[in-house]
Design an enzyme around this catalytic site. Structure first.
Site, PDB file in Angstrom:
ATOM      1  N   LYS A  87      51.099  30.256  42.801  1.00 55.19           N
ATOM      2  CA  LYS A  87      52.026  30.349  41.661  1.00 55.19           C
ATOM      3  C   LYS A  87      53.440  29.891  42.062  1.00 55.19           C
ATOM      4  CE  LYS A  87      52.808  33.282  37.675  1.00 55.19           C
ATOM      5  NZ  LYS A  87      52.553  34.583  37.058  1.00 55.19           N
TER       6      LYS A  87
ATOM      7  N   MET B 178       9.645  29.068  30.255  1.00 55.20           N
ATOM      8  CA  MET B 178       9.177  28.457  31.490  1.00 55.20           C
ATOM      9  C   MET B 178       8.729  29.516  32.495  1.00 55.20           C
ATOM     10  SD  MET B 178       8.391  25.752  32.896  1.00 55.20           S
ATOM     11  CE  MET B 178       9.157  24.195  32.484  1.00 55.20           C
TER      12      MET B 178
ATOM     13  N   GLU C 252      35.081  30.589  31.582  1.00 59.73           N
ATOM     14  CA  GLU C 252      35.394  29.492  32.507  1.00 59.73           C
ATOM     15  C   GLU C 252      34.170  28.658  32.876  1.00 59.73           C
ATOM     16  OE1 GLU C 252      36.512  32.558  32.793  1.00 59.73           O
ATOM     17  OE2 GLU C 252      38.693  32.509  33.014  1.00 59.73           O
TER      18      GLU C 252
ATOM     19  N   PHE D  55      46.627  41.356  43.271  1.00 59.47           N
ATOM     20  CA  PHE D  55      45.938  41.370  41.988  1.00 59.47           C
ATOM     21  C   PHE D  55      45.351  39.984  41.686  1.00 59.47           C
ATOM     22  CE2 PHE D  55      46.065  40.877  37.271  1.00 59.47           C
ATOM     23  CZ  PHE D  55      45.021  41.760  37.006  1.00 59.47           C
ATOM     24  N   GLN D  56      44.092  39.941  41.403  1.00 59.04           N
ATOM     25  CA  GLN D  56      43.346  38.720  41.085  1.00 59.04           C
ATOM     26  C   GLN D  56      43.415  37.665  42.191  1.00 59.04           C
ATOM     27  OE1 GLN D  56      44.406  37.618  37.008  1.00 59.04           O
ATOM     28  NE2 GLN D  56      42.715  38.881  36.283  1.00 59.04           N
TER      29      GLN D  56
HETATM   30  C1  LIG Z   1      21.186  30.983  35.256  1.00 55.99           C
HETATM   31  C2  LIG Z   1      19.707  30.941  35.363  1.00 55.99           C
HETATM   32  N1  LIG Z   1      19.012  32.076  35.472  1.00 55.99           N
HETATM   33  C3  LIG Z   1      17.658  32.046  35.582  1.00 55.99           C
HETATM   34  C4  LIG Z   1      16.991  30.873  35.578  1.00 55.99           C
HETATM   35  C5  LIG Z   1      15.464  30.822  35.731  1.00 55.99           C
HETATM   36  N2  LIG Z   1      14.830  30.216  34.561  1.00 55.99           N
HETATM   37  C6  LIG Z   1      14.419  28.918  34.542  1.00 55.99           C
HETATM   38  S1  LIG Z   1      13.757  28.501  33.099  1.00 55.99           S
HETATM   39  C7  LIG Z   1      13.973  30.010  32.466  1.00 55.99           C
HETATM   40  C8  LIG Z   1      13.521  30.351  31.074  1.00 55.99           C
HETATM   41  C9  LIG Z   1      14.313  29.664  30.037  1.00 55.99           C
HETATM   42  O1  LIG Z   1      13.987  30.222  28.787  1.00 55.99           O
HETATM   43  P1  LIG Z   1      14.552  29.607  27.467  1.00 55.99           P
HETATM   44  O2  LIG Z   1      16.003  29.370  27.587  1.00 55.99           O
HETATM   45  O3  LIG Z   1      14.141  30.475  26.332  1.00 55.99           O
HETATM   46  O4  LIG Z   1      13.850  28.192  27.391  1.00 55.99           O
HETATM   47  P2  LIG Z   1      12.292  27.807  27.309  1.00 55.99           P
HETATM   48  O5  LIG Z   1      11.746  27.737  28.693  1.00 55.99           O
HETATM   49  O6  LIG Z   1      11.616  28.868  26.490  1.00 55.99           O
HETATM   50  O7  LIG Z   1      12.292  26.475  26.640  1.00 55.99           O
HETATM   51  C10 LIG Z   1      14.562  30.868  33.400  1.00 55.99           C
HETATM   52  C11 LIG Z   1      14.855  32.300  33.162  1.00 55.99           C
HETATM   53  C12 LIG Z   1      17.773  29.694  35.490  1.00 55.99           C
HETATM   54  N3  LIG Z   1      17.234  28.490  35.528  1.00 55.99           N
HETATM   55  N4  LIG Z   1      19.115  29.757  35.353  1.00 55.99           N
END
Ligand SMILES: Cc1ncc(C[n+]2csc(CCOP(=O)(O)OP(=O)(O)O)c2C)c(N)n1
Length: 579
Positions: free
Chosen positions: A181, A494, A69, A131-132
């Site tokens: 529903k 990042m 979803e 349920f749900q």
């Molecule tokens: C749902 C979610 N969980 C955690 C984060 C924290 N976060 C920001 S950037 C990042 C790393 C992203 O890594 P990748 O997808 O490999 O991309 P890159 O930075 O290597 O280009 C994370 C874990 C986020 N933004 N969103």
């Protein structure tokens, strides 16, 4: 704004007006009445009557079965961001509904018009932990522009009409309608009227000439005026008006992350993009301009850095449709509470033709510094592993800046924002405010369906792709011709960058052992190619773009590359690091 005379009903559904139909049929017909022909969703017990009704309308609109979803909401967002029309998604009660929440929050903070319809348990069971059953109205309250629970079928047409009006009007946003529903199965006499106003809700403020004149007078006096624009310009379709305004008074203009694609990137007045990983000049000049003209942007902390040291020397003018944003983060000297298009039109009439060539030259000097210190090495490296910037640079050249580019969250997102030249309208689709990993793949699906003559490229990290990789199934099932580029550094890049710079290189849980992405693509019958060498890059990207169907390229990029410039969290925009 819509007027009563514009309301037309599709011929095909006229036959149902004034007849007795079920709530579920009414939901379907009401969507068609709103001009919706694309819906993303996932069925389940509490929404089954709606899915049954959809079965009869397969020639009128298309339902895309996603694989989760959250994918449905992101697809609806991508659809809305490209087309400007509201995106629609459907989910069942309980887990189906809660799986929507991240995407809804994302749409809320990025002002994306979407209408989410969730099924709910039978009304007599509400509050019994049936349920749900889950209180999705309660859960979604803080992240929707409006939400509502329908327990009586006869309310459906009016509520759906209102939902679309609210989602689209003023500052757009997500709306959720939860429908029990029993309301879906019971019958009533159907009639549909589009909503054209709601008492006590005035989405489009009436422009006040006094505010415009005050702003114009500040601008006419300014020696170093500076425009920073955001997505509000795109949402009000004010790209032309922004350009005319900037050109008349010759004011340099910089974009926020979500404003990208609202100003021609090669224009002499365009100075780049702002924010934590934005360009050098646009960031430091914020603290040197004398009048800061903010248009359709909300002074997000990623743009302002330390607020106590942000643009203190400048008079601030804020053009903003949402009154709640005015004086929220940055105190204004003059605010224009209006739609960006109206405000820019009015302002252009009152500003004097001017030149600020020395001031503009200062930005160009910063650009040269940034090019020498950063961009040159990143875009045109001669040795070492492939860098993200060169992939983006090549894609920008091959597509001549005309593709819709959907990014996920992380280093690749910042690099894409820096180096892709967005020449075409509504072409930068990214999760700005919430920063939701997993956004890009489903959003690219929606973007591709939003306007089917546009090329869509999703640029995603190796982490982010795995947060919604199952949507390759949706791409496969409907043969949606999106191009997917994974920039694989085998790290949550990042976060690793922050660990390197601010946590003593203690790489805690950021290294990724990744699967064979090409085999996964092939499992979904999607053509794929892995690129590890610079010499194969250009040709592989060209082959991907020339391919008719969906295509996935994985590029192995430098493992520990950092994205600069960077404003460390909590720092002033003046303290931007160049490496
Ligand atoms: C749902 C979610 N969980 C955690 C984060 C924290 N976060 C920001 S950037 C990042 C790393 C992203 O890594 P990748 O997808 O490999 O991309 P890159 O930075 O290597 O280009 C994370 C874990 C986020 N933004 N969103």
């Amino acid at each position: 704004m819509e007027t009563a005379t514009e309301i037309s009903k599709p011929e095909k559904i006229n036959q149902f007006e004034g007849t007795e139909i079920s709530g579920a049929q009414a939901i379907t017909l009401s969507l068609i009445n709103e001009g919706i022909d694309t819906v993303f969703g996932y069925p389940g017990g509490a929404i089954m009557p709606v899915y049954d009704a959809l079965y009869d309308f397969q020639d009128t609109f298309k339902h895309y079965l996603v694989r989760h979803e959250q994918g449905a909401v992101h697809a609806a967002q991508g659809f809305a961001r490209v087309s400007g029309k509201p995106g629609v998604c459907l989910a069942t009660s309980g887990p189906g509904a809660t799986n929507l929440i991240t995407g809804i929050a994302d749409a809320q903070i990025d002002s994306t018009p979407i209408v989410c319809i969730t099924g709910q348990v039978f009304a007599p069971l509400l509050g019994t932990d049936a349920f749900q059953e889950t209180d999705v109205v309660g859960i979604s309250m803080p992240v929707t522009k409006w939400n509502y629970q329908v327990t009586d079928a006869s309310e459906i047409p009016e509520v759906i009409a209102k939902a679309f009006y609210i989602a689209k009007s003023g500052r757009p946003g997500p709306v959720l309608i939860d429908i029990t529903k029993d309301a879906q199965v019971s019958k009533f006499i159907y009639e549909y009227k589009k909503c054209i106003n709601i008492r006590s809700y005035q989405p489009k403020p009436v422009i006040k000439p006094k505010e415009v004149l005050a702003a114009a007078s500040l601008i006419n006096e300014a020696k170093k005026p500076y425009i920073v624009f955001g997505q509000g310009v795109i949402l009000s379709d004010a790209q032309k008006e922004l350009l005319s305004f900037a050109e008349k008074a010759q004011i340099p203009a910089a974009s926020t992350l979500l404003g990208l694609s609202a100003f021609p990137p090669d224009h002499p007045l365009y100075v780049g993009y702002l924010g934590m990983h934005g360009n050098y000049g646009p960031n430091i000049k914020t603290n040197e301009c004398d009048v800061l003209i903010a248009v359709g942007m909300r002074f997000d902390d990623r743009v302002t850095g330390d607020l106590t040291r942000y643009a203190k020397q400048a008079k601030v003018i804020h053009i903003e449709i949402d009154e709640a944003e005015i004086d929220k983060n940055v105190k204004t000297d003059v605010s224009i509470h209006a739609d960006a298009k109206d405000a820019l039109q009015a302002l252009t009439e009152h500003v004097k033709s001017n030149t600020h060539s020395e001031w503009l030259q200062e930005f160009r000097e910063c650009e040269e510094i940034e090019y020498e210190k950063i961009a040159k090495k990143e875009k045109f490296p001669e040795s070492g592993q492939i860098k993200m910037a060169e992939v983006v640079e090549q894609l920008s050249n091959i597509t001549e800046g005309n593709a819709v580019v959907v990014t996920d969250v992380g280093q690749h997102q910042m690099v894409t924002s820096r180096y892709y030249k967005f020449k075409s309208r509504r072409s930068n689709i990214t999760s700005g405010g919430l920063g939701t990993m997993g956004f890009a793949l489903p959003a690219a699906i929606g973007a591709r369906l939003g306007e089917d003559d546009r090329e869509v490229i999703a640029i995603i990290g190796d982490g982010g792709i795995q947060m919604s990789i199952q949507e390759l199934g949706t791409i496969f099932q409907y043969n949606i011709p999106v191009k997917i580029v994974i920039l694989n550094n085998n790290f949550l890049g990042m976060v690793r960058q922050w660990q390197q710079l601010f946590f003593d290189k203690r790489y805690s849980s950021t290294e990724m052992t990744n699967p064979d992405f090409i085999k996964i693509a092939e499992g979904y019958s999607i053509k794929g190619k892995k690129v590890t060498e610079r010499k194969d890059l250009r040709e592989s990207l060209e082959a991907m773009m020339a391919h008719e169907g969906p295509y996935l390229i994985e590029v192995e990029v430098e493992k520990e590359e950092n994205v600069f410039p960077m404003i460390p969290t909590g720092e002033s925009v003046s303290n931007i690091l160049l490496g």
